[in-house]
Design a protein around this motif. Sequence first.
Motif, PDB file in Angstrom:
ATOM      1  N   ASP A   1      65.013  59.749 -25.141  1.00  0.00           N
ATOM      2  CA  ASP A   1      66.430  59.539 -24.813  1.00  0.00           C
ATOM      3  C   ASP A   1      67.323  59.625 -26.046  1.00  0.00           C
ATOM      4  O   ASP A   1      68.487  60.041 -25.951  1.00  0.00           O
ATOM      5  CB  ASP A   1      66.624  58.173 -24.147  1.00  0.00           C
ATOM      6  CG  ASP A   1      66.060  58.124 -22.739  1.00  0.00           C
ATOM      7  OD1 ASP A   1      65.755  59.195 -22.188  1.00  0.00           O
ATOM      8  OD2 ASP A   1      65.911  57.018 -22.193  1.00  0.00           O
TER       9      ASP A   1
ATOM     10  N   SER B   1      68.538  66.328 -27.187  1.00  0.00           N
ATOM     11  CA  SER B   1      69.814  66.608 -26.532  1.00  0.00           C
ATOM     12  C   SER B   1      69.652  66.448 -25.030  1.00  0.00           C
ATOM     13  O   SER B   1      68.635  66.843 -24.463  1.00  0.00           O
ATOM     14  CB  SER B   1      70.272  68.033 -26.849  1.00  0.00           C
ATOM     15  OG  SER B   1      70.510  68.183 -28.231  1.00  0.00           O
ATOM     16  N   HIS B   2      70.656  65.885 -24.395  1.00  0.00           N
ATOM     17  CA  HIS B   2      70.569  65.658 -22.956  1.00  0.00           C
ATOM     18  C   HIS B   2      70.978  66.916 -22.188  1.00  0.00           C
ATOM     19  O   HIS B   2      71.914  66.917 -21.387  1.00  0.00           O
ATOM     20  CB  HIS B   2      71.416  64.447 -22.566  1.00  0.00           C
ATOM     21  CG  HIS B   2      70.813  63.148 -22.996  1.00  0.00           C
ATOM     22  ND1 HIS B   2      71.160  61.934 -22.455  1.00  0.00           N
ATOM     23  CD2 HIS B   2      69.856  62.878 -23.923  1.00  0.00           C
ATOM     24  CE1 HIS B   2      70.462  60.962 -23.031  1.00  0.00           C
ATOM     25  NE2 HIS B   2      69.666  61.517 -23.929  1.00  0.00           N
ATOM     26  N   ASP B   3      70.220  67.981 -22.461  1.00  0.00           N
ATOM     27  CA  ASP B   3      70.436  69.257 -21.787  1.00  0.00           C
ATOM     28  C   ASP B   3      69.377  69.419 -20.715  1.00  0.00           C
ATOM     29  O   ASP B   3      68.742  68.447 -20.288  1.00  0.00           O
ATOM     30  CB  ASP B   3      70.401  70.403 -22.799  1.00  0.00           C
ATOM     31  CG  ASP B   3      69.134  70.372 -23.646  1.00  0.00           C
ATOM     32  OD1 ASP B   3      68.194  69.620 -23.296  1.00  0.00           O
ATOM     33  OD2 ASP B   3      69.073  71.107 -24.645  1.00  0.00           O
TER      34      ASP B   3
ATOM     35  N   TRP C   1      65.806  67.898 -21.384  1.00  0.00           N
ATOM     36  CA  TRP C   1      65.730  66.447 -21.160  1.00  0.00           C
ATOM     37  C   TRP C   1      65.782  66.131 -19.670  1.00  0.00           C
ATOM     38  O   TRP C   1      65.098  65.217 -19.194  1.00  0.00           O
ATOM     39  CB  TRP C   1      66.875  65.777 -21.908  1.00  0.00           C
ATOM     40  CG  TRP C   1      66.924  64.289 -21.760  1.00  0.00           C
ATOM     41  CD1 TRP C   1      66.158  63.357 -22.425  1.00  0.00           C
ATOM     42  CD2 TRP C   1      67.803  63.534 -20.903  1.00  0.00           C
ATOM     43  NE1 TRP C   1      66.507  62.077 -22.027  1.00  0.00           N
ATOM     44  CE2 TRP C   1      67.504  62.157 -21.100  1.00  0.00           C
ATOM     45  CE3 TRP C   1      68.794  63.892 -20.004  1.00  0.00           C
ATOM     46  CZ2 TRP C   1      68.189  61.152 -20.418  1.00  0.00           C
ATOM     47  CZ3 TRP C   1      69.475  62.888 -19.313  1.00  0.00           C
ATOM     48  CH2 TRP C   1      69.160  61.538 -19.528  1.00  0.00           C
ATOM     49  N   GLU C   2      66.561  66.889 -18.915  1.00  0.00           N
ATOM     50  CA  GLU C   2      66.666  66.647 -17.472  1.00  0.00           C
ATOM     51  C   GLU C   2      65.322  66.861 -16.784  1.00  0.00           C
ATOM     52  O   GLU C   2      64.969  66.115 -15.860  1.00  0.00           O
ATOM     53  CB  GLU C   2      67.720  67.562 -16.848  1.00  0.00           C
ATOM     54  CG  GLU C   2      69.152  67.285 -17.282  1.00  0.00           C
ATOM     55  CD  GLU C   2      69.715  65.984 -16.706  1.00  0.00           C
ATOM     56  OE1 GLU C   2      69.005  65.305 -15.926  1.00  0.00           O
ATOM     57  OE2 GLU C   2      70.868  65.660 -17.043  1.00  0.00           O
TER      58      GLU C   2
ATOM     59  N   VAL D   1      63.314  63.750 -17.453  1.00  0.00           N
ATOM     60  CA  VAL D   1      63.809  62.641 -16.637  1.00  0.00           C
ATOM     61  C   VAL D   1      63.410  62.831 -15.180  1.00  0.00           C
ATOM     62  O   VAL D   1      63.034  61.877 -14.493  1.00  0.00           O
ATOM     63  CB  VAL D   1      65.343  62.525 -16.769  1.00  0.00           C
ATOM     64  CG1 VAL D   1      65.897  61.537 -15.738  1.00  0.00           C
ATOM     65  CG2 VAL D   1      65.714  62.068 -18.166  1.00  0.00           C
TER      66      VAL D   1
END
Length: 305
Positions: free
Chosen positions: A142, A146-148, A151-152, A155
Amino acid sequence: MLSRIAESLFWIGRYVERADGTARILDVHLERMNQMSSADQELVARRLLAVMGAVPEDERLGIGQLLDALAYDRGSPASIAGALGAARENARRARETVSSGLWECLNTTWYGLNQHRKDVVGTYRFCTWVGERTAMVRGLSDLTMSHDESWEFMVLGRSLERADMTSRMLSTRDVANSWVTMLRCAGAYESFLRNQRAAFGDEEAAEFLLLDRLFPRSIVYALTEAETALERLDPSNQRIGFLDDARRLVGQARSFLEFHQTADLLDELPEHMDRVQQACARASDAISRKYFSRAESLEWVGELS
């Protein structure tokens, strides 16, 4: 993003969560089993293995065989060691995408598997250690990625597996024989007490673990998180329906739980848990068909039967 990278990230999330969930379930049942007769130990061990989807190799079952099947068998993705090994292997395949901190954490965790005694006392400590290491993996993913879309995918895998593992944990309630034990297994005891603020019983505890929208380990929270990840990966501008089978399956499972009112939740719990597990398995298959190339060399990371 290459499909093989997306698949590896998805399974990192699933396997790390599987290791954590299995450690929680194993830890909470060991103390009771250690005080049982051999016949009762065998009965509980078979029920736990059936819930976890693990097939015992030996006809006779006791604590030793249970520990090997759920904790230390590196060849089985249903065991803690097997899941952590699979997570590390997927991180190695996606080495150019995961952060160095995340890779080092998974690698160090893998090499730390040999440092634990394989008896009951050693397994207590092992389960605690696994919980700490998997929490570190989640924190590093987390905070250092990068929450791109990469990362999705992680998750998404984590959320589906968490809903599945919480449903399996609730399926062992007859073995645990205590909702306090179930709450502690999910790390929900203190949150539940703060939320309830009054006398409570089994019904309220079951509702919290299934339906609470703010507790991260509740099934509804995990399914909502998976649904959000799917939406971000493929936003839909359709005015009617969804072409994404995975999003439809997850959304149907979440809405059924969220809007299903019943006065007999405990009696209907096995049916609800079966529905959640089937939805997670079918959603995982749908995600694989849509996003991942099912190469022959990657078949070993498939869903457990």
